[in-house]
Every structure is written in C-alpha cells, then in structure tokens.
Scaffold this motif. Sequence first.
Motif, mmCIF file in Angstrom:
data_model
loop_
_atom_site.group_PDB
_atom_site.id
_atom_site.type_symbol
_atom_site.label_atom_id
_atom_site.label_comp_id
_atom_site.label_asym_id
_atom_site.label_seq_id
_atom_site.Cartn_x
_atom_site.Cartn_y
_atom_site.Cartn_z
ATOM 1 N N THR A 33 -28.181 -84.965 37.795
ATOM 2 C CA THR A 33 -26.945 -85.377 38.456
ATOM 3 C C THR A 33 -27.226 -86.599 39.331
ATOM 4 O O THR A 33 -28.333 -86.772 39.837
ATOM 5 C CB THR A 33 -26.343 -84.246 39.310
ATOM 6 N N PHE A 34 -26.196 -87.430 39.498
ATOM 7 C CA PHE A 34 -26.321 -88.670 40.259
ATOM 8 C C PHE A 34 -25.153 -88.771 41.233
ATOM 9 O O PHE A 34 -23.994 -88.719 40.832
ATOM 10 C CB PHE A 34 -26.339 -89.877 39.309
ATOM 11 N N ASP A 35 -25.486 -88.913 42.515
ATOM 12 C CA ASP A 35 -24.468 -88.965 43.564
ATOM 13 C C ASP A 35 -24.249 -90.385 44.066
ATOM 14 O O ASP A 35 -25.162 -91.223 44.025
ATOM 15 C CB ASP A 35 -24.902 -88.104 44.755
ATOM 16 N N ASP A 36 -23.042 -90.624 44.565
ATOM 17 C CA ASP A 36 -22.678 -91.789 45.392
ATOM 18 C C ASP A 36 -22.222 -93.018 44.625
ATOM 19 O O ASP A 36 -21.830 -94.006 45.239
ATOM 20 C CB ASP A 36 -23.808 -92.201 46.343
ATOM 21 N N GLY A 37 -22.267 -93.027 43.308
ATOM 22 C CA GLY A 37 -21.785 -94.178 42.549
ATOM 23 C C GLY A 37 -20.274 -94.148 42.393
ATOM 24 O O GLY A 37 -19.600 -93.378 43.086
ATOM 25 N N PRO A 38 -19.754 -94.970 41.497
ATOM 26 C CA PRO A 38 -20.514 -95.902 40.666
ATOM 27 C C PRO A 38 -20.938 -97.162 41.430
ATOM 28 O O PRO A 38 -20.306 -97.537 42.404
ATOM 29 C CB PRO A 38 -19.533 -96.248 39.541
ATOM 30 N N HIS A 39 -22.020 -97.766 40.940
ATOM 31 C CA HIS A 39 -22.537 -99.009 41.507
ATOM 32 C C HIS A 39 -22.629 -100.029 40.373
ATOM 33 O O HIS A 39 -22.987 -99.675 39.241
ATOM 34 C CB HIS A 39 -23.927 -98.761 42.108
ATOM 35 N N PRO A 40 -22.325 -101.309 40.639
ATOM 36 C CA PRO A 40 -22.214 -102.292 39.551
ATOM 37 C C PRO A 40 -23.503 -102.593 38.796
ATOM 38 O O PRO A 40 -23.455 -103.026 37.643
ATOM 39 C CB PRO A 40 -21.683 -103.542 40.260
ATOM 40 N N THR A 41 -24.665 -102.390 39.415
ATOM 41 C CA THR A 41 -25.922 -102.644 38.700
ATOM 42 C C THR A 41 -26.785 -101.390 38.556
ATOM 43 O O THR A 41 -27.460 -101.219 37.542
ATOM 44 C CB THR A 41 -26.752 -103.737 39.413
ATOM 45 N N LYS A 74 -15.470 -96.042 34.035
ATOM 46 C CA LYS A 74 -15.027 -95.817 32.654
ATOM 47 C C LYS A 74 -16.223 -95.803 31.696
ATOM 48 O O LYS A 74 -16.244 -95.039 30.728
ATOM 49 C CB LYS A 74 -14.025 -96.892 32.235
ATOM 50 N N GLN A 75 -17.219 -96.639 31.970
ATOM 51 C CA GLN A 75 -18.410 -96.668 31.118
ATOM 52 C C GLN A 75 -19.144 -95.340 31.147
ATOM 53 O O GLN A 75 -19.619 -94.861 30.116
ATOM 54 C CB GLN A 75 -19.347 -97.801 31.553
ATOM 55 N N VAL A 76 -19.242 -94.745 32.338
ATOM 56 C CA VAL A 76 -19.887 -93.435 32.463
ATOM 57 C C VAL A 76 -19.213 -92.419 31.540
ATOM 58 O O VAL A 76 -19.882 -91.685 30.793
ATOM 59 C CB VAL A 76 -19.836 -92.939 33.926
ATOM 60 N N ILE A 77 -17.901 -92.387 31.573
ATOM 61 C CA ILE A 77 -17.139 -91.426 30.765
ATOM 62 C C ILE A 77 -17.230 -91.760 29.287
ATOM 63 O O ILE A 77 -17.447 -90.877 28.445
ATOM 64 C CB ILE A 77 -15.672 -91.397 31.241
ATOM 65 N N THR A 78 -17.102 -93.044 28.954
ATOM 66 C CA THR A 78 -17.155 -93.474 27.557
ATOM 67 C C THR A 78 -18.470 -93.104 26.899
ATOM 68 O O THR A 78 -18.517 -92.774 25.707
ATOM 69 C CB THR A 78 -16.935 -94.997 27.463
#
Length: 207
Positions: A33-41, A74-78
Amino acid sequence: MFYTPKTPRWLKKIYGSCEWDVPVTNVKTIYLTFDDGPHPTITPFVLNELNKYDAKATFFCIGNNVETYPEIYKQVITEGHSVGNHTFDHLNGWRTDTVKYLQNIAAAEKLINSDLFRPPYGRISRSQIKALVDRVPSLRIIMWSVLSGDFDNTISTEKCLDNVLENAGDGSIIVFHDSEKAFKNLQYALPETLKYFSKKGYQFKNL
C-alpha cells in the motif's frame, strides 16, 4: 520519532474492527500500500516498479492531491490498482473533532470512489470509527501489519528495507508512501522488496 515496523498484537485487538492483515490462502501474497499521493513524479515511479513484476497495489490518496493531479490518479486506476480515501488534507484524527474529521473525509469522497479508508498516521478514535461506519456501513478501515518507515529520514535506506523484509510475510499489509519525504528510502526499498518476495514465490495483490 517512535514507531514499530511490525504492528503489535495488542494494538490490533484495541482496534479490532479495522483490517490489519489479510487471511492467508493457498497462494503466498503480499499487499503493498502507498499513502499520501498521488504525486506527479513519485507515483509514476512506483507504478513503473510495480509493472516490472505484474504487481498490483492499493493507493490511499489525499483528496487535495487527487484534485491537483487528476491524471496521475486516473493512471493508478487504469493500471489496475485499488484506491482508498486518506482524507482531503491528511488530518490527524486524534487532533480533530469528529464532525470536522467526517466532513474532511466526505470532501475526499467526492474525488475518490472507494470503500477503503486509511486514517493518516493511523490515528483515529474508536468513536470516529463508529461514526464513519454508521455513515457508510460498507466502509473498510485498512491499517497495516508492517510499517516500512520510509518517511523516517533518520534511518538508512538499508534499514527501511530491513523493516520490511524482517517483518513481512504471507497476508501482510505493508505501508510505503509515494511522497517527497519518503522518496529517498522508497526508491531503494521498493524495488528490493519486489525482487525479494518475487523470488520467494509471492504474488502482490491489491485490496
């Protein structure tokens, strides 16, 4: 800064209505799991590393960041990952009254369509948990079994990795952060974590 890489049993019992790990099946599985995003890079870096191992993960997103970087969200979900609510402004539940806390979560809900929620810092009162579940009975409050400590700039990258490798196993929910503060440790520990558990026959699934 005090924290324990492996969540103690007594804490799991106190917050027994929250999910701390996943029941073991006949397939060895790790839940990143990853917290605190999304971040552009940093989020794209994470996604690229996950793709190398056909790994799926869960991203607990801050509403304000989703609003600022909708294309990354959206990229995360895609790419087939799960998303969860991490409040709109990364609020500490212990320092926030319940009405304001729920309002902040509701603001994030307008941007994050999910029945998963993780309280920032893991700090939430039992009365806040009850109020949340009363409002959304399907809500799953996700905690963790292993805290990487990637946010801790006083530890080495190797120690961050050790926190994971020494404490994670089948059914573990592991916390990393796709944030600037954590990136020094994350960029070393995440690829090594994926490599280590992949060689041991683990799959990486989302919640």
